[in-house]
Structure formats: C-alpha cells, structure tokens
Design a protein around this motif. Structure first.
Motif, PDB file in Angstrom:
ATOM      1  N   ILE A 276       0.853  -1.199   0.000  1.00 50.04           N
ATOM      2  CA  ILE A 276       0.000   0.000   0.000  1.00 50.04           C
ATOM      3  C   ILE A 276       0.891   1.251   0.000  1.00 50.04           C
ATOM      4  CG2 ILE A 276      -1.694   1.289   1.362  1.00 50.04           C
ATOM      5  CD1 ILE A 276      -2.549  -1.487   2.493  1.00 50.04           C
ATOM      6  N   ASP A 277       0.625   2.201  -0.902  1.00 55.36           N
ATOM      7  CA  ASP A 277       1.375   3.458  -0.917  1.00 55.36           C
ATOM      8  C   ASP A 277       0.427   4.619  -1.215  1.00 55.36           C
ATOM      9  OD1 ASP A 277       1.105   3.784  -3.810  1.00 55.36           O
ATOM     10  OD2 ASP A 277       2.617   2.208  -4.012  1.00 55.36           O
ATOM     11  N   GLN A 278       0.888   5.803  -0.944  1.00 51.06           N
ATOM     12  CA  GLN A 278       0.046   7.003  -1.068  1.00 51.06           C
ATOM     13  C   GLN A 278      -0.394   7.239  -2.513  1.00 51.06           C
ATOM     14  OE1 GLN A 278      -0.758   7.273   2.353  1.00 51.06           O
ATOM     15  NE2 GLN A 278      -1.296   9.216   1.407  1.00 51.06           N
ATOM     16  N   GLU A 279       0.534   6.990  -3.444  1.00 53.21           N
ATOM     17  CA  GLU A 279       0.218   7.217  -4.855  1.00 53.21           C
ATOM     18  C   GLU A 279      -0.953   6.312  -5.284  1.00 53.21           C
ATOM     19  OE1 GLU A 279       2.257   6.786  -9.309  1.00 53.21           O
ATOM     20  OE2 GLU A 279       3.419   6.304  -7.518  1.00 53.21           O
ATOM     21  N   MET A 280      -0.853   5.078  -4.872  1.00 51.96           N
ATOM     22  CA  MET A 280      -1.897   4.116  -5.231  1.00 51.96           C
ATOM     23  C   MET A 280      -3.244   4.517  -4.633  1.00 51.96           C
ATOM     24  SD  MET A 280      -2.165   0.166  -4.037  1.00 51.96           S
ATOM     25  CE  MET A 280      -3.316  -0.970  -4.772  1.00 51.96           C
TER      26      MET A 280
END
Length: 457
Positions: free
Chosen positions: A197-201
């Motif tokens: 999980i990442d912010q961009e996604m």
C-alpha cells in the motif's frame, strides 16, 4: 479450506462429552484448545480473545437441553459465535441502481484481482442474468489488460479496450459511456495493484472512485496471507469506502484465519470466496454454511445448489431410466459419472460439504484427486466403443494397448476396472426394490467408526 481448524476443533470439542452441565471448570481446557486452534489458523488475536470470551459467557451455566448432549450444546454455542464473527447472514451485491451499476475492484498485486473480475462477470451473467462489461484501468501492467481481454472472451462478457498510454480516470469514464451505449447492466472496473500500500496508489484509486461513483467497491485479498489479509483490507477501508471483500485462493488455505478475521477487523462483509482457478470457481459467502463446515457438519445447501447448477440433468435421467430397465452400467456411463464428479469439485469437494466427512475429504484427495480422475477418463477414452460396453472383453493384450494409448500402467487399468465393478454392483442394488436403503447400508459399512469427527462425540 479450514481443514486444520476443523481437525483441531473436532478434537477439542470432544472434551466436554459426558458432562451433565457446562461449567467453567469442565470447559476451561476445551476453551484453551479452541483458542490455540484459532491462533494456529492465523486468526487475529483480538478476534480470538473476543470469540473465546463470548463462547465462555454463553456456554457456562447453560442447562443441557433434554435432546442434546453437553458436547452438542457447546458446539451449538461455538457455531453461533462463528456465524456472529463472520457476519450473521450472506450479503450479495447491491446492484439496485440506474444501469450500468458500477463495481470497482481494488487490491494488492498478486491477490487474483483480474481473475476475480472475470469470475464475478461470469457469476453475474449466469446466475443473475446480467449483461456485464469489464474494463482494465491497470495502466502499469499491460499484461493485465490483455489477460482481462482473454478472460472476458472466455466468460462471455463485453470487454472495453484500454492501453498503457491512457490515464485510469479517462479509461473508466470512456468505459462508463460505452456501457450506457450498449445497455450493459453492470460495469466492472479492474484497477492497478501494488506490491504494498502506498500514497500514490491510494490517491489514484480514491480519485477514480469519486469520478465513477461505484455502487460496490470490493477489496480482493489473498486468504493465504491469514490475518494480514484483514489488516490490509482495513488499511484500504480507511481510505476507500469499501462495501465488501472477496477472499481468493481459499482452496489452498487450510487455516482459514482470513475468513474469521476480515469481518471483525474491517466491519465489512465477505461477499465471495474464490475456490479455484477456473472462471466458475466463485462462491457467495454464507457465514452459517462456512461455520457448519468448520465444525465438520458439512454444507448440504451449497452441495444441492452446486448439483442444481452443474450436473447434467438429461444424462442423469437417462442413466436412471437405463438402470431401472435392468441394463448394464458400462464404462461409458462410468466416464460420464467421473466428468460430473469433476464438475462438482472432485471427490474431496463433495465430501467436504457432507456432514461429518471433513477428515475423509483430505484422505480422498490423496487417493482420488483431479489428476487421477483425469487419468481414469483418459483410460476409458482410449478404449473402443465395444470395450466400453463390454468391460469383461478387455484381456491382457487389450490392456497393454489401452495403457499405451492413455499413458498409464496395466495396474491402473486393473484398478479402474475394479472400481467400475464396485460401482456397477452399487447401481444394481439401487435399481432393486429397497435399493436406496441397501446402498446407504453399503456406504455406511465403508465409513470409519463413528462416521466422522462429530459422529464420535
């Protein structure tokens, strides 16, 4: 799924047998073992603590009903709590919206998201009679777009083309317009997965969600990651308003921790289980039925539904008429039965849903698996029509020819012919007066003492 948990719970629940009343003392050891069984199944610790506390409160001091043993009373309490943890009742998709109803699929890479899109499309078109369109907004993995196109063709869904040069938002909006133009009932949007999980996604999928306003936002997660599946779903739910979860790869998960943790941790219902690689291997999630399977009590309702949907009724009726007329059950009939069994999930798939047969399902899987069913089918297909009709005519030279044609050994041919003889005898009993009772008595004789884990309680 749940094999390990079923085994442990079956052993644990036997400890309260023979007690006149359920008390703190006589269930203490059982509860400790239930707790260990759940932890070994990779159920999240807070869920285990709450589960055990609730079972203790409901079980202690309950007078045993006149028709039940204490063991059965305790199982009743455990069963009710399992259903409570997993969400009480089955919750299907809410598609009551102006068509096309949009379903957004989210999840990490490798969870089986694209395959789940195709499975869901097949499920909706075949069982809900919906016209379905699918689209991939995964611009980071061109192979995913091609994969979905291939799968859409296989399941008979409309496919909206996209490519890696487009923006996910533009793809989704164009697909929505096309779905309206083609009068699709449902549009399923596949989104990009990441390894973590990442912010961009999360920013990208949040923007997509706001633009297309889906009626269902489903999180697809690999059940084999255990309680991590529930934690990942919670992380997504904190950013995205999920409406439900699809647990994939449950056929390879002997623990079942994810199924018992997801609802409690996320507050979102599990809506479907992915139970295999084929496009029809998607089952609606029924907490009461799953609880029953965990406790070794089977899932007869799902078995009946599978039979209604997958069995060839015309062939079954034709075979019944043939047997009733006293005609011989030949190898052609035997091959038809093998194919029907494969469609129903094989021997283990059938036994897993029958009461008290959970342990036998594992034994059966070792003895008769999909590979051996395929080999048996190949052997029969290598025979001439006359050999299939008259198995007694198969001598040693014919066996060598059949073995060569099917890539098997002489002993495999002998084993198949022996199994056919046994099936033939059973069919003969079935056709006689009182045949069903005779056949059930014969089957009972083949069962282990007690008939299964719960039969020995």
């Amino acid at each position: 799924m749940f094999e390990n948990l079923t085994d442990r719970l079956s052993d644990s629940l036997k400890k309260v047998t023979g007690q006149a009343k359920l008390t703190e003392d006589n269930i203490k050891e059982t509860l400790r073992e239930v707790r260990m069984a759940l932890l070994e199944a990779d159920v999240a610790l807070p869920v285990v603590k709450e589960f055990v506390d609730q079972v203790r409160q409901k079980a202690v001091g309950q007078e045993v009903m006149r028709s039940l043993s204490p063991g059965q009373e305790f199982i009743k309490v455990v069963n009710a709590e399992l259903v409570q943890v997993m969400g009480q009742s089955s919750q299907g998709l809410d598609l009551s919206a102006q068509p096309p109803a949009v379903v957004l699929m989210a999840g990490l890479q490798g969870a089986g998201k694209t395959t789940s899109v195709a499975k869901l499309a097949k499920y909706l078109s075949e069982r809900e009679k919906k016209k379905v369109m699918v689209v991939s907004a995964d611009v980071y993995r061109p192979a995913a777009i091609k994969q979905l196109e291939t799968l859409a063709s296989e399941v008979g869904a409309e496919f909206f083309p996209s490519n890696a040069d487009q923006k996910p938002l533009d793809i989704a909006n164009a697909a929505l317009q096309e779905a309206k133009r083609k009068f699709a009932d449902v549009l399923i949007v596949d989104t990009a997965g990441r390894l973590a999980i990442d912010q961009e996604m999360m920013g990208e999928i949040s923007e997509l969600h706001a633009a297309i306003n889906p009626v269902e936002t489903l999180f697809v997660v690999d059940s084999m990651t255990g309680q991590d599946a529930a934690n990942t779903a919670k992380a997504f739910n904190d950013t995205l308003p999920l409406s439900g979860v699809i647990l994939t790869k449950t056929d390879g998960d002997a623990r079942g921790g994810a199924a018992l943790s997801v609802r409690a941790i996320t507050g979102k219902p599990i809506k479907f289980l992915g139970v295999g690689e084929k496009t029809d291997a998607l089952e609606p999630f029924h907490p009461d039925r799953v609880a029953s399977r965990i406790l070794g009590m089977g899932d007869v309702l799902s078995l009946i539904e599978d039979a209604e949907r997958k069995l060839d009724k015309k062939k079954a009726e034709k075979l019944t008429r043939k047997i009733k007329k006293g005609k011989r059950f030949d190898l052609e009939d035997f091959r038809d039965q093998l194919l029907q069994m494969k469609n129903m999930g094989g021997v283990a798939g059938l036994l897993d849903k029958l009461p008290g047969m959970g342990n036998m399902a594992q034994v059966a899987q070792q003895q008769v698996n999909d590979k051996s069913l395929g080999q048996m089918e190949a052997i029969i297909s290598s025979m001439t029509p006359k050999e299939r009709q008259y198995p007694d005519s198969i001598n040693n030279s014919r066996k060598r020819r059949i073995a060569s044609g099917s890539g098997s050994q002489i002993q495999d041919i002998n084993r198949l012919l022996k199994q056919h003889k046994q099936m033939q005898k059973m069919m003969k009993k079935f056709s006689q007066k009182g045949g069903m009772a005779n056949m059930m008595r014969g089957m009972k004789g083949m069962m282990p003492p007690g008939g299964g884990p719960m039969g020995r309680m």
